[in-house]
Scaffold this active site. Structure first.
Site, mmCIF file in Angstrom:
data_model
loop_
_atom_site.group_PDB
_atom_site.id
_atom_site.type_symbol
_atom_site.label_atom_id
_atom_site.label_comp_id
_atom_site.label_asym_id
_atom_site.label_seq_id
_atom_site.Cartn_x
_atom_site.Cartn_y
_atom_site.Cartn_z
ATOM 1 N N SER B 15 55.460 40.446 25.427
ATOM 2 C CA SER B 15 55.982 41.443 26.365
ATOM 3 C C SER B 15 55.477 42.847 26.044
ATOM 4 C CB SER B 15 57.522 41.413 26.377
ATOM 5 O OG SER B 15 58.034 41.679 25.091
ATOM 6 N N ARG B 36 45.890 34.276 23.588
ATOM 7 C CA ARG B 36 45.442 33.049 22.937
ATOM 8 C C ARG B 36 45.229 31.926 23.953
ATOM 9 N NH1 ARG B 36 48.450 29.340 21.030
ATOM 10 N NH2 ARG B 36 50.299 30.616 21.321
ATOM 11 N N GLY B 138 58.373 53.283 18.233
ATOM 12 C CA GLY B 138 59.343 54.135 18.922
ATOM 13 C C GLY B 138 60.219 53.327 19.860
ATOM 14 N N ALA B 142 59.927 46.842 26.264
ATOM 15 C CA ALA B 142 58.787 46.461 27.109
ATOM 16 C C ALA B 142 59.161 46.373 28.585
ATOM 17 C CB ALA B 142 58.224 45.123 26.626
ATOM 18 N N LYS B 193 65.027 48.872 11.801
ATOM 19 C CA LYS B 193 66.010 49.055 12.882
ATOM 20 C C LYS B 193 66.417 47.722 13.500
ATOM 21 C CE LYS B 193 63.112 48.287 16.411
ATOM 22 N NZ LYS B 193 63.148 47.725 17.750
ATOM 23 N N ASP B 246 64.244 54.876 17.984
ATOM 24 C CA ASP B 246 64.117 53.438 18.176
ATOM 25 C C ASP B 246 65.447 52.739 17.885
ATOM 26 O OD1 ASP B 246 62.904 51.044 18.739
ATOM 27 O OD2 ASP B 246 61.628 51.017 16.958
ATOM 28 N N SER B 256 67.230 44.407 24.189
ATOM 29 C CA SER B 256 66.678 44.167 22.857
ATOM 30 C C SER B 256 66.963 42.741 22.409
ATOM 31 C CB SER B 256 67.286 45.145 21.858
ATOM 32 O OG SER B 256 67.255 44.608 20.543
ATOM 33 N N ASN B 258 66.809 41.597 19.354
ATOM 34 C CA ASN B 258 67.583 41.559 18.124
ATOM 35 C C ASN B 258 69.063 41.820 18.400
ATOM 36 O OD1 ASN B 258 65.416 41.270 15.894
ATOM 37 N ND2 ASN B 258 64.600 42.824 17.280
ATOM 38 N N GLU B 283 62.371 39.759 15.562
ATOM 39 C CA GLU B 283 61.759 40.073 14.265
ATOM 40 C C GLU B 283 62.802 40.359 13.189
ATOM 41 O OE1 GLU B 283 58.734 40.098 13.063
ATOM 42 O OE2 GLU B 283 57.343 40.107 14.754
#
Lengths: 344, 344
Positions: B15, B36, B138, B142, B193, B246, B256, B258, B283
């Site tokens: 993204s 890919r 930052g 996306a 973060k 961020d 987000s 996360n 992540e």
């Protein structure tokens, strides 16, 4: 109420004062809430509600309201003043008639006095004999506090005794208190963030998204810190609860009055219309005026404050304000020298 | 694509890579997007969509995707690597086979390599001959970037040429770029973060409110800065877009990944279940492990990281995690000496 010994007197029956009195009462502190109006005192004492400022909330039955300032001041070792900045001096003066030098006096008012540009603790020093003065500030939306959601705040004072007595009072409550020494920074953080919240409300009201709001909040923090340091604050304060903490809560919550004010501006309402229909004052509106004038007097450039000021007082359309709010370089956002090197 | 001269090659069709390639294409840059999978390249080139990672978004018709790494690397003076940290080294190595010393190579990957605890720019130095390395970071969700909402980011490099070439590329686009020198701090801000966002998702998922989330974000910023400074970062970086900027966007946005991960944890889902059903990797899950292990090795105490680690990897129930996340003192939140004096 006046006869018994209190642990704390909260002066001001708005949403914040009522919320703080409520959580202290729930933590078994002997707390009195001074309010100006008889009918509100009766409502708190009999219906256990404050339907104007905290609609739908059941207050603790043991929380007592009073309109007797002299009696309640006499029986409280600690006083928390929580009234709007516009009536702060007048309330402090009335309180000063009865206050004694051995008392602790803190305030939770996030504004600046128009005309004099004084911080609220300065007004307390001018209007009372109390030296043990402090300020409570942080991300403390009243509607969340009063329903028992956990929160943290800063208590700032030059006197350890002030910090310790406030920490003792809140121990075991849902509001955690952190002590700092920087009164100036704590007061500036609490008042300045309302200006940024107004701007964030505009950005949100226009549907600009989380990236744009974060850009504004980051720039706002930098501007707050730069202004604060110029007034003698410690830059670190703005990285804590009284700075970025309060800024984040106020800029992201629909419960914030200042954020609401900005959202309504974005919808095309005029400042006077919004003011006329809000139950409680949005401090950011007068703080913008005070800080803008003060900054001009000192020759300090505060781009966000200037834009919000033009929007509130000079008819700048919100779409033009938006472009200014998101377009100004952040190159100088840090007050003490910066690793940044320009922007594009 | 390989025949013509490019302004920039974006490596990675997730993204973020797709969004950045899209806004650069809309700003009339000659951009190629390396992906890919053949079928994704065809979809981007013919249907002008990336339905897996940016569903419902119409990409610019001039944006070209390619699977030819050698040819596209050869024709791009600037390369932006945007792949998950788990495949970062392998992609960097493949890219390194074709990269030249005169190229500019930046990445936008907000993670840390498991096992080695290396930052992504360190991996780039190990796997390519390029010295002109930098990082872009930052508040850049996306899904907002790709629809043209304004945003700001930091580009960090020890080389002025890297910063200037990235700023030139984005000039006139909806993404404003700010140059800094602190690569270490910029990379740590972007990865750390995500740990705090996981925790904020839990706090939000449990309905704790804006006061509590702000308390966590403030403590998280302090922990981030303390950890970053211990790794050689400049503390000021964490007050900027790559730090608090961020952090604010990621902790307050349902966009987000996360934050979503934390919200689902709060609903009682298990980490493995959540991982198995997310389209793109969160992540923060591996970053928590990497930072926790690294901090233990260095003897640095990171209370929030520790709690999130126990929640993700040791079965700590979310309600216990919540109490730890909101209860730990902030007394030491600033790395360089603090005006705070304890907490209660």
């Amino acid at each position: 109420v006046t006869a018994r010994n209190l642990d704390i007197l909260v002066v001001g029956g708005g949403s914040f004062g009522t919320a703080v009195a409520s959580i202290l009462s729930q933590a078994d502190r002997r707390v009195a809430l001074w309010v100006r109006r008889d009918d509100l005192a009766r409502e708190v004492n009999h219906a256990h509600t404050n339907s104007r400022y905290l609609p739908g909330v059941a207050l603790p039955p043991l929380l007592r309201a009073t309109t007797d300032l002299q009696g309640s001041v006499a029986s409280a070792p600690v006083i928390l003043l929580a009234v709007p900045s516009a009536t702060f001096r007048q309330t402090a003066r009335a309180l000063g008639e009865h206050a004694r030098g051995d008392q602790v006096l803190v305030h939770g008012t996030k504004g600046i006095e128009l005309g004099t540009y004084k911080r609220m603790s300065e007004v307390l020093f001018e209007e009372t004999c109390v030296l043990k003065v402090g300020v409570v500030s942080g991300p403390n939306l009243a509607k969340e506090l009063v329903r028992g959601s956990p929160a943290g705040c800063v208590v700032a004072s030059r006197y350890d005794e002030v910090v310790e007595s406030i920490q003792r009072l809140f121990q075991g409550s849902t509001l955690r208190t952190y002590g700092v020494r920087d009164v100036v920074g704590t007061e500036i953080g609490g008042s300045f963030k309302n200006i940024i919240a107004l701007a964030a409300g505009v950005v949100d009201g226009l549907g600009m998204g989380d990236n744009a709001r974060s850009l504004l909040v980051t720039r706002g923090l930098g501007e707050m810190a730069r202004w604060g340091v110029a007034q003698g604050a410690d830059a670190l304060t703005f990285g804590g609860l009284a700075g970025i903490g309060d800024l984040v809560a106020t800029c992201s919550s629909p419960l914030s009055r200042n954020h609401q004010f900005g959202t309504r501006l974005a919808r095309g309402e005029r400042p006077e219309e919004i003011k006329a229909t809000m139950v409680e004052v949005a401090e950011g509106v007068t703080t913008t005026k005070a800080v803008h004038e003060q900054a001009q007097g000192q020759g300090v450039d505060l781009p966000i404050v200037r834009t919000v000021h033009r929007m509130l007082y000079q008819g700048l359309p919100v779409l033009e304000a938006r472009d200014e709010l998101l377009a100004v370089p952040v190159g100088r956002e840090f007050p003490r020298g910066s690793p940044r090197r320009g922007d594009a």
